[in-house]
Design an enzyme around this catalytic site. Sequence first.
Site, PDB file in Angstrom:
ATOM      1  CB  CYS A  98      30.796 -71.920 -71.501  1.00 53.89           C
ATOM      2  SG  CYS A  98      31.217 -73.367 -72.496  1.00 53.89           S
ATOM      3  CB  CYS A 102      32.402 -73.907 -79.889  1.00 49.56           C
ATOM      4  SG  CYS A 102      33.317 -73.832 -78.352  1.00 49.56           S
ATOM      5  CB  THR A 189      33.101 -78.249 -72.535  1.00 46.20           C
ATOM      6  OG1 THR A 189      34.230 -77.661 -71.902  1.00 46.20           O
ATOM      7  CG2 THR A 189      31.993 -77.239 -72.668  1.00 46.20           C
ATOM      8  CD  GLU A 256      33.571 -77.186 -68.269  1.00 45.02           C
ATOM      9  OE1 GLU A 256      33.029 -76.831 -67.196  1.00 45.02           O
ATOM     10  OE2 GLU A 256      33.526 -76.484 -69.302  1.00 45.02           O
ATOM     11  CG  HIS A 291      38.434 -75.321 -79.097  1.00 49.65           C
ATOM     12  ND1 HIS A 291      37.074 -75.219 -79.326  1.00 49.65           N
ATOM     13  CD2 HIS A 291      38.565 -75.585 -77.773  1.00 49.65           C
ATOM     14  CE1 HIS A 291      36.443 -75.415 -78.202  1.00 49.65           C
ATOM     15  NE2 HIS A 291      37.310 -75.629 -77.233  1.00 49.65           N
ATOM     16  CB  CYS A 298      32.369 -68.031 -76.952  1.00 52.43           C
ATOM     17  SG  CYS A 298      33.955 -68.576 -76.312  1.00 52.43           S
ATOM     18  CD  GLU A 442      35.792 -71.830 -70.759  1.00 52.69           C
ATOM     19  OE1 GLU A 442      35.376 -70.683 -70.542  1.00 52.69           O
ATOM     20  OE2 GLU A 442      35.788 -72.365 -71.878  1.00 52.69           O
TER      21      GLU A 442
HETATM   22  C1  LIG Z   1      36.677 -75.237 -68.118  1.00 54.51           C
HETATM   23  C2  LIG Z   1      37.471 -76.147 -68.984  1.00 54.51           C
HETATM   24  C3  LIG Z   1      36.867 -76.748 -70.078  1.00 54.51           C
HETATM   25  C4  LIG Z   1      37.574 -77.661 -70.852  1.00 54.51           C
HETATM   26  N1  LIG Z   1      36.933 -78.302 -71.881  1.00 54.51           N
HETATM   27  C5  LIG Z   1      37.564 -79.292 -72.548  1.00 54.51           C
HETATM   28  C6  LIG Z   1      36.891 -80.052 -73.546  1.00 54.51           C
HETATM   29  O1  LIG Z   1      35.718 -79.818 -73.844  1.00 54.51           O
HETATM   30  N2  LIG Z   1      37.564 -81.038 -74.154  1.00 54.51           N
HETATM   31  C7  LIG Z   1      38.858 -81.329 -73.869  1.00 54.51           C
HETATM   32  O2  LIG Z   1      39.411 -82.248 -74.475  1.00 54.51           O
HETATM   33  N3  LIG Z   1      39.529 -80.629 -72.919  1.00 54.51           N
HETATM   34  C8  LIG Z   1      38.916 -79.631 -72.264  1.00 54.51           C
HETATM   35  N4  LIG Z   1      39.586 -78.903 -71.314  1.00 54.51           N
HETATM   36  C9  LIG Z   1      40.937 -79.300 -70.984  1.00 54.51           C
HETATM   37  C10 LIG Z   1      42.029 -78.331 -71.373  1.00 54.51           C
HETATM   38  O3  LIG Z   1      42.338 -78.459 -72.741  1.00 54.51           O
HETATM   39  C11 LIG Z   1      43.204 -78.639 -70.450  1.00 54.51           C
HETATM   40  O4  LIG Z   1      42.858 -78.182 -69.162  1.00 54.51           O
HETATM   41  C12 LIG Z   1      44.480 -78.020 -70.920  1.00 54.51           C
HETATM   42  O5  LIG Z   1      44.916 -78.608 -72.109  1.00 54.51           O
HETATM   43  C13 LIG Z   1      45.570 -78.175 -69.859  1.00 54.51           C
HETATM   44  O6  LIG Z   1      45.692 -79.502 -69.474  1.00 54.51           O
HETATM   45  P1  LIG Z   1      45.664 -79.867 -67.920  1.00 54.51           P
HETATM   46  O7  LIG Z   1      44.442 -79.267 -67.326  1.00 54.51           O
HETATM   47  O8  LIG Z   1      45.866 -81.323 -67.812  1.00 54.51           O
HETATM   48  O9  LIG Z   1      46.853 -79.091 -67.293  1.00 54.51           O
HETATM   49  P2  LIG Z   1      48.376 -79.455 -67.423  1.00 54.51           P
HETATM   50  O10 LIG Z   1      48.675 -79.957 -68.789  1.00 54.51           O
HETATM   51  O11 LIG Z   1      48.763 -80.308 -66.276  1.00 54.51           O
HETATM   52  O12 LIG Z   1      49.014 -78.033 -67.277  1.00 54.51           O
HETATM   53  C14 LIG Z   1      49.299 -77.428 -66.001  1.00 54.51           C
HETATM   54  C15 LIG Z   1      50.604 -76.659 -66.124  1.00 54.51           C
HETATM   55  O13 LIG Z   1      51.670 -77.594 -66.321  1.00 54.51           O
HETATM   56  C16 LIG Z   1      52.394 -77.256 -67.506  1.00 54.51           C
HETATM   57  N5  LIG Z   1      52.843 -78.525 -68.089  1.00 54.51           N
HETATM   58  C17 LIG Z   1      52.080 -79.531 -68.566  1.00 54.51           C
HETATM   59  N6  LIG Z   1      52.850 -80.547 -69.003  1.00 54.51           N
HETATM   60  C18 LIG Z   1      54.116 -80.174 -68.788  1.00 54.51           C
HETATM   61  C19 LIG Z   1      55.377 -80.797 -69.016  1.00 54.51           C
HETATM   62  N7  LIG Z   1      55.486 -81.998 -69.579  1.00 54.51           N
HETATM   63  N8  LIG Z   1      56.490 -80.107 -68.653  1.00 54.51           N
HETATM   64  C20 LIG Z   1      56.413 -78.874 -68.098  1.00 54.51           C
HETATM   65  N9  LIG Z   1      55.244 -78.251 -67.851  1.00 54.51           N
HETATM   66  C21 LIG Z   1      54.122 -78.886 -68.188  1.00 54.51           C
HETATM   67  C22 LIG Z   1      51.414 -76.483 -68.371  1.00 54.51           C
HETATM   68  O14 LIG Z   1      52.057 -75.620 -69.301  1.00 54.51           O
HETATM   69  C23 LIG Z   1      50.619 -75.715 -67.325  1.00 54.51           C
HETATM   70  O15 LIG Z   1      51.319 -74.548 -66.961  1.00 54.51           O
HETATM   71  C24 LIG Z   1      38.920 -77.954 -70.543  1.00 54.51           C
HETATM   72  C25 LIG Z   1      39.531 -77.318 -69.462  1.00 54.51           C
HETATM   73  C26 LIG Z   1      38.832 -76.427 -68.688  1.00 54.51           C
HETATM   74  C27 LIG Z   1      39.515 -75.802 -67.510  1.00 54.51           C
END
Ligand SMILES: Cc1cc2nc3c(=O)[nH]c(=O)nc-3n(C[C@H](O)[C@H](O)[C@H](O)COP(=O)(O)OP(=O)(O)OC[C@H]3O[C@@H](n4cnc5c(N)ncnc54)[C@H](O)[C@@H]3O)c2cc1C
Length: 484
Positions: A98, A102, A189, A256, A291, A298, A442
């Site tokens: 990565c 982007c 990221t 990250e 995105h 990528c 990721e």
């Molecule tokens: C390597 C990596 C790079 C990233 N880079 C960026 C970045 O550059 N910028 C950025 O802004 N973000 C970034 N992210 C964040 C990414 O967008 C989030 O991880 C993703 O949106 C999921 O959010 P969370 O990790 O909080 O998981 P959660 O939202 O907690 O999700 C975990 C599980 O719970 C479920 N869930 C969540 N809310 C609910 C609900 N209300 N009811 C029922 N189920 C639910 C989901 O569907 C999922 O199955 C990155 C993540 C990773 C792992």
Amino acid sequence: MMNGTQYLESLKRRSPRIFYRGKRLANPYDHPALAPHVRTAAVTYDLAANGKHDDIMTATSALDGTKISRFTHLFWSVDDLIRKIAMLRLIGRETGTCFQRCVGVDGINAIWSVTYEIDRAKGTGYHKRFREFLLRLQREDLMSAGAMTDPKGDRSLPPWQQADPDLYVRIVERRSDGIVIRGSKTHITGAANSHEILVMPTLGLPPEGADYAVTCAVPIDAPGVTVVFGRQTNDERKEEEGRFDCGTPFGIVGGESTLIFEDVFVPDERVFMAGEGEFAGALVERFSAWHRANYGGCKGGNADVLLGATALLAEIHGTIKNAVVRDKLTEIVHLVETNYAGAVGSSALARQLPAGNWLVDPLLANTVKQNVTRFVYQVARLTHDIAGGILSTLPSDADFRSGEIGGLLEKYFAGKQGFSTGDKRKLIRYIEGMTSVATLVEALHGAGSPQAQRIVMLRQADLPEKARQAKKVIGIKDGDPKDK
Ligand SMILES: Cc1cc2nc3c(=O)[nH]c(=O)nc-3n(C[C@H](O)[C@H](O)[C@H](O)COP(=O)(O)OP(=O)(O)OC[C@H]3O[C@@H](n4cnc5c(N)ncnc54)[C@H](O)[C@@H]3O)c2cc1C
């Protein structure tokens, strides 16, 4: 435009507050934990500056007519979107990992389009401000991180009902010349080695959530900003001399960080949304669509390297000519190119937004990302299958270098003649890193968890319209009970 060396120098002129494993880093960009990721991001600069890939890596700014990096470019056409995917594939295969940049380019496109619409509806001046900010980003070739994801605390509650109201970034004070924000963005990221942080809301917001509807740009070293660099798979290996067991001079995933904003003042000229929650949903959806399409580019580039490494290892193992092994490699090709096709397809079917830039087809873009959440795991499984158990049991580089046992290990880990055990170990370590939990997670959660795509997919699929079509084709008439 800057080259990679100038990019590194530009980072070193700043003094962000970066923590890693309990300590504030005095020279963060030289630290072995961060350096591989800085090196990877630097490739995005070198490839743009060296003139060899101008058609893909650079563009002409519509704002001032100058040549700029495509990472600071607005998507003015279908062609721009397809070139972006081609660029992501190119850099993905040059780095094998990565390269972080982007998120920022999708962020600037989302903010460009939404500020235009807020101004049109409400008579605000956000778009002009953003245009000025973007001009500076283009002229100085700055790297911007996209910070959308909040820690979110209890996911069953909206931001304003959380036990701690700071669990989503919010405006805590409005001043005559700007706003003060508090909160955190996590998983961001490339944040530690970005010049600017684009703060964006993570969900659509009703009036009671107006303070959470904040979009702004914050310099990485602004007072009150703390960066906590995350732990990564095998990150202690980066600190080992020679980096051999790390498998790649580049980082694994995007370095990250968690960002903490402790009452950070953001002057007006850097504020692009401050309370207009009804536009936050559009910002999130557009950013996510662009995105999610990216991942077909990528990850395709990364998989090119992974596929090559796996094929080479099969050659060293003496299994490459076996039809079953070749079929497994073919399956990797199929999975990767399916995603690439989706990314190009979602770009080809883009539509123009009122602000002039073009949005990928959301249904295809979300389908790409949904596939990525599965296919990257499937590709990893196939590479693990071909590589064998050595992927999880290979002795360390230090053992191979040991005067006492190194010779024995060299003898017993030999493969096909003509290849060194060193080559074999490098391939194994690369495959290990690039199929580790960091990389898989990721693919699963980056750009949104699988369920986030499924919500968009079902909405975009327009079931009522499809039901109407089914009735028409099959010959079912509405509203006549005698027919039933
Ligand atoms: C390597 C990596 C790079 C990233 N880079 C960026 C970045 O550059 N910028 C950025 O802004 N973000 C970034 N992210 C964040 C990414 O967008 C989030 O991880 C993703 O949106 C999921 O959010 P969370 O990790 O909080 O998981 P959660 O939202 O907690 O999700 C975990 C599980 O719970 C479920 N869930 C969540 N809310 C609910 C609900 N209300 N009811 C029922 N189920 C639910 C989901 O569907 C999922 O199955 C990155 C993540 C990773 C792992």
